[in-house]
Design an enzyme around this catalytic site. Structure first.
Site, PDB file in Angstrom:
ATOM      1  N   HIS A 102      24.942 -30.816  44.428  1.00 17.75           N
ATOM      2  CA  HIS A 102      24.775 -31.849  43.404  1.00 17.75           C
ATOM      3  C   HIS A 102      23.267 -32.080  43.279  1.00 17.75           C
ATOM      4  O   HIS A 102      22.537 -31.962  44.273  1.00 17.75           O
ATOM      5  CB  HIS A 102      25.358 -33.203  43.812  1.00 17.75           C
ATOM      6  CG  HIS A 102      26.821 -33.223  44.113  1.00 17.75           C
ATOM      7  ND1 HIS A 102      27.326 -32.883  45.342  1.00 17.75           N
ATOM      8  CD2 HIS A 102      27.881 -33.602  43.363  1.00 17.75           C
ATOM      9  CE1 HIS A 102      28.643 -33.037  45.322  1.00 17.75           C
ATOM     10  NE2 HIS A 102      29.009 -33.474  44.139  1.00 17.75           N
ATOM     11  N   ASP A 105      21.902 -34.283  46.011  1.00 20.23           N
ATOM     12  CA  ASP A 105      21.930 -33.800  47.406  1.00 20.23           C
ATOM     13  C   ASP A 105      20.594 -33.178  47.757  1.00 20.23           C
ATOM     14  O   ASP A 105      20.111 -33.315  48.872  1.00 20.23           O
ATOM     15  CB  ASP A 105      22.945 -32.663  47.623  1.00 20.23           C
ATOM     16  CG  ASP A 105      24.333 -32.973  47.156  1.00 20.23           C
ATOM     17  OD1 ASP A 105      24.707 -34.140  47.196  1.00 20.23           O
ATOM     18  OD2 ASP A 105      25.031 -32.018  46.755  1.00 20.23           O
ATOM     19  N   GLU A 269      40.781 -27.698  44.855  1.00 24.18           N
ATOM     20  CA  GLU A 269      40.443 -28.035  46.251  1.00 24.18           C
ATOM     21  C   GLU A 269      41.723 -28.356  47.026  1.00 24.18           C
ATOM     22  O   GLU A 269      42.545 -29.163  46.575  1.00 24.18           O
ATOM     23  CB  GLU A 269      39.472 -29.216  46.263  1.00 24.18           C
ATOM     24  CG  GLU A 269      39.111 -29.664  47.674  1.00 24.18           C
ATOM     25  CD  GLU A 269      37.891 -30.563  47.716  1.00 24.18           C
ATOM     26  OE1 GLU A 269      36.984 -30.389  46.872  1.00 24.18           O
ATOM     27  OE2 GLU A 269      37.848 -31.432  48.589  1.00 24.18           O
ATOM     28  N   ASP A 310      38.544 -33.553  54.227  1.00 23.16           N
ATOM     29  CA  ASP A 310      37.662 -32.406  53.986  1.00 23.16           C
ATOM     30  C   ASP A 310      37.354 -31.594  55.241  1.00 23.16           C
ATOM     31  O   ASP A 310      36.201 -31.249  55.504  1.00 23.16           O
ATOM     32  CB  ASP A 310      36.319 -32.870  53.380  1.00 23.16           C
ATOM     33  CG  ASP A 310      36.409 -33.173  51.890  1.00 23.16           C
ATOM     34  OD1 ASP A 310      37.442 -32.849  51.278  1.00 23.16           O
ATOM     35  OD2 ASP A 310      35.440 -33.720  51.343  1.00 23.16           O
TER      36      ASP A 310
HETATM   37  C1  XUL Z   1      34.918 -34.800  46.222  1.00 27.84           C
HETATM   38  C2  XUL Z   1      34.609 -33.400  45.903  1.00 27.84           C
HETATM   39  C3  XUL Z   1      33.259 -33.131  45.346  1.00 27.84           C
HETATM   40  C4  XUL Z   1      33.206 -32.054  44.324  1.00 27.84           C
HETATM   41  C5  XUL Z   1      31.857 -31.889  43.691  1.00 27.84           C
HETATM   42  O1  XUL Z   1      36.167 -35.007  46.754  1.00 27.84           O
HETATM   43  O2  XUL Z   1      35.410 -32.514  46.133  1.00 27.84           O
HETATM   44  O3  XUL Z   1      32.422 -32.840  46.410  1.00 27.84           O
HETATM   45  O4  XUL Z   1      33.577 -30.829  44.847  1.00 27.84           O
HETATM   46  O5  XUL Z   1      31.413 -33.021  43.054  1.00 27.84           O
HETATM   47 CO    CO Z   2      35.295 -30.433  45.920  1.00 24.74          CO
END
Ligand code: XUL
Ligand code: CO
Length: 437
Positions: A102, A105, A269, A310
């Site tokens: 990002h 970051d 994800e 995560d």
């Molecule tokens: C948040 C997420 C983010 C995106 C990018 O849950 O997955 O990190 O991947 O903004």
């Molecule tokens: Co993500």
């Protein structure tokens, strides 16, 4: 070059499955060819800047625990530039071909947008040098449209038009930088694009705004000649109670409804899939069958914790499912296996970053090899083909080709009688998969 941040760690090598070296790959052998392509090209591993280099490992109950000796603890551009060099030292030693970030970051946010852009440019200069030095490429860039208080109600879906405008300006810059760094994609994750209560929310208007935002991004992409792939990343909740891009199906519906389907693919994800009450395999099949499977954020949740933990993926069953779906739909074109994953709060040492990524890469390499073996075996694909065989000829073929109607089908079934019952053979298929795991 600056002082090494990981002086005791050498380039991570492939040692093979019998190795007991924790800092070696047991399965990821980047040059090994599977189904005519190297592992490196199948998997296109990517390290995320935000977790790996910026996550302090705090939680709602306690302060960050991460020990990062190279970080001077300030929010200065100098510290950010140094951190960028450290990030590339880490990735060079790990051997991943891609990374993702990002805007905020990599460089500190300034007091004004102009200052933020200036800070960003300074660090981008270092990123560019390091990309050239190492050959590591940018998988995708993105803008952080959720951390600053101005985005408390969302960015593209904020109740406030000035917040929308600020977000647009931020994405404009992030697109320019992503192009400058040769990024192969750009991701839109709707950090707070949703609502916390419907009592204060004009849902229809907000979703319209999100579409307008993305159309403007598509226009700007064309204007600057950025050729990378756009992705939208589904997530059902957290931080908001409900996010508009809640899962693959909701994203596809949104993209189709607003004429955006040709411009964005999905970045899926695992932990977002499970938060949405789906499996990652489900999400990949939904996207893949609509020609929208773009990239994956590889991680996993915890069965007993209900939020987006995560964690790094370690389950071979999961990675096998991911690779089976991915290969079924032709593999990555622009996307990759992007480790949107963090070490846990107790794994606070720099070496833990290596253990985490090595584990994730080996888990996916095994998933790849197992998926290739299952595909070669052919029994799974044959079973599915056979299961649908009534559609390949006769009345099934006629239905699929739109060559029949309710009246003919009634006549057909009056003559034919009851359909023949067929077993789904779920246990047989689970056993078959386990032959290979
Ligand atoms: C948040 C997420 C983010 C995106 C990018 O849950 O997955 O990190 O991947 O903004
Ligand atoms: Co993500």
């Amino acid at each position: 070059m600056a002082k090494a941040a990981f002086p005791k760690i050498k380039k991570i090598q492939f040692d093979g499955p019998d190795s007991r070296n924790p800092l070696a790959f047991k399965h990821y052998n980047e040059s090994e060819v599977v189904e005519g392509k190297t592992m490196k090209d199948h998997l296109r591993f990517s390290v995320v800047y935000w977790h790996t280099f910026r996550n302090p490992l705090s939680d709602p109950f306690g302060a960050g625990t991460a020990v990062r000796p190279w970080d001077d603890g300030t929010d200065s551009v100098k510290n950010a530039e140094n951190r960028a060099r450290v990030a590339f030292e880490f990735m060079e030693k790990l051997g991943n071909p891609y990374y993702a970030f990002h805007d905020r970051d990599v460089a500190p946010e300034g007091r004004t947008l102009a200052q933020s852009n200036k800070n960003f440019d300074a660090v981008v200069k270092v990123l560019k040098e390091e990309q050239q030095r190492t050959g590591i490429k940018l998988l995708w860039g993105t803008a952080c449209l959720f951390a600053n208080p101005r985005y408390m109600h969302g960015a593209a879906t904020s109740c406030n038009a000035d917040a929308f405008a600020y977000a647009a300006a931020q994405v404009k810059k992030a697109l320019e930088v992503t192009k400058e760094l040769g990024g192969e994609g750009y991701t839109f994750w709707g950090g707070r694009e949703g609502y916390s209560t419907l009592w204060n929310t004009d849902l229809g208007r907000e979703v319209d705004h999100l579409a307008q935002f993305l159309h403007m991004a598509v226009d700007y992409k064309k204007k600057i000649g950025f050729k990378g792939q756009f992705y939208i990343e589904p997530k059902p909740k957290e931080p908001t109670k409900h996010q508009y891009d809640s899962d693959a199906a909701a994203c596809l519906n949104f993209l189709r409804a607003y004429g955006l389907k040709n411009h964005l693919k999905l970045n899926l994800e695992t932990n977002h899939a499970t938060l949405a009450g789906h499996t990652m395999q489900h999400e990949m099949e939904v996207a893949g069958s609509s020609d929208a499977l773009g990239s994956i954020d590889a991680n996993t949740g915890d069965e007993l914790l209900g939020w987006d933990t995560d964690q790094f993926p370690t389950s071979i069953y999961l990675t096998t499912q991911c690779m089976l779906s991915l290969m079924k739909y032709g593999g990555f074109k622009t996307g990759g296996v992007n480790f949107d994953a963090k070490v846990r709060r107790e794994s606070f040492e720099p070496v833990d970053l290596f253990h985490a990524h090595i584990g994730g890469m080996d888990a996916f390499a095994r998933g790849l090899k197992i998926a290739a073996a299952i595909r070669k075996d052919g029994r799974l694909a044959d079973f599915v083909k056979q299961r649908y065989s009534t559609w390949d000829s006769g009345i099934g073929e006629k239905i699929e080709n739109g060559k029949t109607n309710f009246r003919e089908l009634e006549k057909y079934i009056i003559k034919k009688g009851e359909p023949k019952l067929q077993s789904g053979r779920q246990e047989f298929l689970e056993n078959l998969i386990n032959e290979y795991i």
